[in-house]
Design a protein around this motif. Sequence first.
Motif, mmCIF file in Angstrom:
data_model
loop_
_atom_site.group_PDB
_atom_site.id
_atom_site.type_symbol
_atom_site.label_atom_id
_atom_site.label_comp_id
_atom_site.label_asym_id
_atom_site.label_seq_id
_atom_site.Cartn_x
_atom_site.Cartn_y
_atom_site.Cartn_z
ATOM 1 N N CYS A 267 -6.670 0.586 -2.848
ATOM 2 C CA CYS A 267 -6.194 0.621 -1.461
ATOM 3 C C CYS A 267 -6.827 1.739 -0.634
ATOM 4 O O CYS A 267 -6.141 2.704 -0.263
ATOM 5 N N PRO A 268 -8.128 1.653 -0.341
ATOM 6 C CA PRO A 268 -8.670 2.601 0.639
ATOM 7 C C PRO A 268 -7.934 2.388 1.967
ATOM 8 O O PRO A 268 -7.716 1.253 2.368
ATOM 9 N N ARG A 269 -7.517 3.495 2.618
ATOM 10 C CA ARG A 269 -6.613 3.317 3.770
ATOM 11 C C ARG A 269 -7.266 2.522 4.890
ATOM 12 O O ARG A 269 -6.778 1.499 5.297
ATOM 13 N N PHE A 270 -8.387 3.017 5.398
ATOM 14 C CA PHE A 270 -9.242 2.270 6.322
ATOM 15 C C PHE A 270 -10.548 3.036 6.462
ATOM 16 O O PHE A 270 -10.647 4.178 5.996
ATOM 17 N N CYS B 109 -12.137 6.939 4.921
ATOM 18 C CA CYS B 109 -12.772 6.717 3.615
ATOM 19 C C CYS B 109 -14.282 6.847 3.766
ATOM 20 O O CYS B 109 -14.883 6.202 4.634
ATOM 21 N N MET C 24 0.860 -1.187 0.000
ATOM 22 C CA MET C 24 0.000 0.000 0.000
ATOM 23 C C MET C 24 0.891 1.231 0.000
ATOM 24 O O MET C 24 1.678 1.430 0.913
ATOM 25 N N VAL D 97 -2.803 4.738 -1.946
ATOM 26 C CA VAL D 97 -3.767 4.780 -0.858
ATOM 27 C C VAL D 97 -4.856 5.797 -1.196
ATOM 28 O O VAL D 97 -4.602 6.770 -1.920
ATOM 29 N N THR E 270 -6.877 -3.213 2.231
ATOM 30 C CA THR E 270 -7.154 -2.160 3.203
ATOM 31 C C THR E 270 -6.843 -2.665 4.608
ATOM 32 O O THR E 270 -6.549 -3.841 4.807
#
Length: 443
Positions: free
Chosen positions: A190-193, A197, A122, A147, A218
Motif C-alpha cells: 500500500c504505497p500511499r500515493f 512515495c 489501507m 501504508v 494505492t
Amino acid sequence: MKRLIRGGTIVTVNAHADVLPETDLLIDGDRIAAIAPGLDTAGVDDVVEARGKAVIPGLIQTHIHLCQTLFRGQADDRELLDWLQQRILPLEAAHDEASVYHAALLGIGELLRSGTTAIIDMETVHHTEAAFQAMAESGIRAIAGKVMIDSGPGVPPALMEETGASLTESVRLMERWHGRENGRIRYAFCPRFAVTCSDAMLREVAELSRLYGVHVHTHASENQGEIAYVEADRGMRNVLYLEHVGLTHDRTVLAHCVHVDEAEIDALARSGTHVSHCPCSNLKLASGIAPVPQLLARGVNVSLGADGAASNNNLDGFMEMRMAALIQKPRHGPRAMPARMVLEMATMAGARAMGLAHETGSLEVGKQADLAVVDLGGLHTWPEADVVSRLVYGARGSDVVLTMVGGRVLMRDGLLLTMDQPAVQRGAQEAINRLLGRIGARA
Ligand SMILES: [Zn+2]
C-alpha cells in the motif's frame, strides 16, 4: 453446520442478474449448497426466516482506511492536501497499537452491521499488526496492508520511512498475514500515493507484487493539487507515471481516479487495473466526480468504497451505492448508472478487484456464503416495487438484519456476534481522546 435462509427474495447478481422471489438458500459449512424454492429442512441446524426480505451478496468495499475510523468528525470541510497534511497525517502519526486496534474494530463493526462482508483496507505506517488482529477476530474478509511513505511534502517525521525499511516491514507483514484464517485475510502493498512515495520505492513495490503475486492498493488522481505535484515532480500524468513504474496490472486497485484523461483511461483499460470509486468521499473533500460511465464504457472494472470515516463520514455501503448512481445523472442523464449496474459494482466488481470473483460477490452454488439479509419492510423502502431499486435508492445499512462471511453469522438482528459493541465504542472513545491529547488538540 447447515443453515437455511428461507423464503427471501434472492438477488443473485449472477451473470443473468437473476432475482428469485420466495426462494430458499442453503449453506453447508462455508459455502452456498443450494438455491431453490421449498428446500427440505431435514438436517438443517438453523433456519433464518427471510420472507419479505432481500438476500444479497455481501457488499464489497475496495477502499477503506480502518485506522481513520477514530478520526470521524476531526477533519471536516477541508480539501485533500490540507485535510491530509494538517489533520490526518498528524493523527496517524499519533496512533499507538491499541488505538489502531480500536479504530479497526469500530470500523469493522460498522461495516458488518451495514452488510459489508469484504474490504480492501489501507492502514497507517505503524502498528498494522493490530489491525490485522482485529480483522482476524472479527470474521470480515479483507485484503490489507501497511501504508508506505518515504518522501514528499508535509509528512510528519514519525511517518517518514527509509525506503528499504518500508519494503522490509511490508514483506514481513505479508509473510505473517497473507493467507491467514483459511485465506480470509490477504496482504496488499500500500504505497500511499505518488506524492509521498519515491520512484525507487514504487518500482520495488511493482517488482515485489509480481514476485509474490499479491495486490497493490494505492490512491491515484483524486485531486488537482496531487496530479499537478506528480506532473511537476515526475514529469508525467499520474496514471501514466504509475504505468511507467510498473504498477498498472490486474492486481492493482487504484482508489479514486477522479481526474484521468483519455490516455490514462486507455492505460487502465489495457492493463486490467481496477478502480475503486468513492463518491461520498470525493464530494466531501471537493475532489470532483470520477468519470465512471467513461471508465465502464472502456471495460475498466470499477468497484465502490467508502474511503475512511474521516472523509465520508460513515462506512455504509448503501450510501455509496445511492451516491454512485445519483452523482452521474446531472452530467450524463437519468439513464446513467441504473440500480442494477450500481449493485453489480458494489458486489461482483469488488470481488473481481480482490481477485476473488470465483469465490464471492454473487449468490451462486459453490461460492463462499458471504451475504446480507436486508429487511425491506421499512417506511422508506415501502411499498413493494423492483427489489434492486429499493436496495440501491432506498435502503440503508441499518436495514440489514443479518451479515454472514464464509457461512459464519457475524451480525444478527442488529447484534455484532464477534465483538462487544459497548466495549468497542468505549475503547474507540478513549483512543481518540488520547490521540488528540498527543497532537495538542482538544477532545
Ligand atoms: Zn483513501
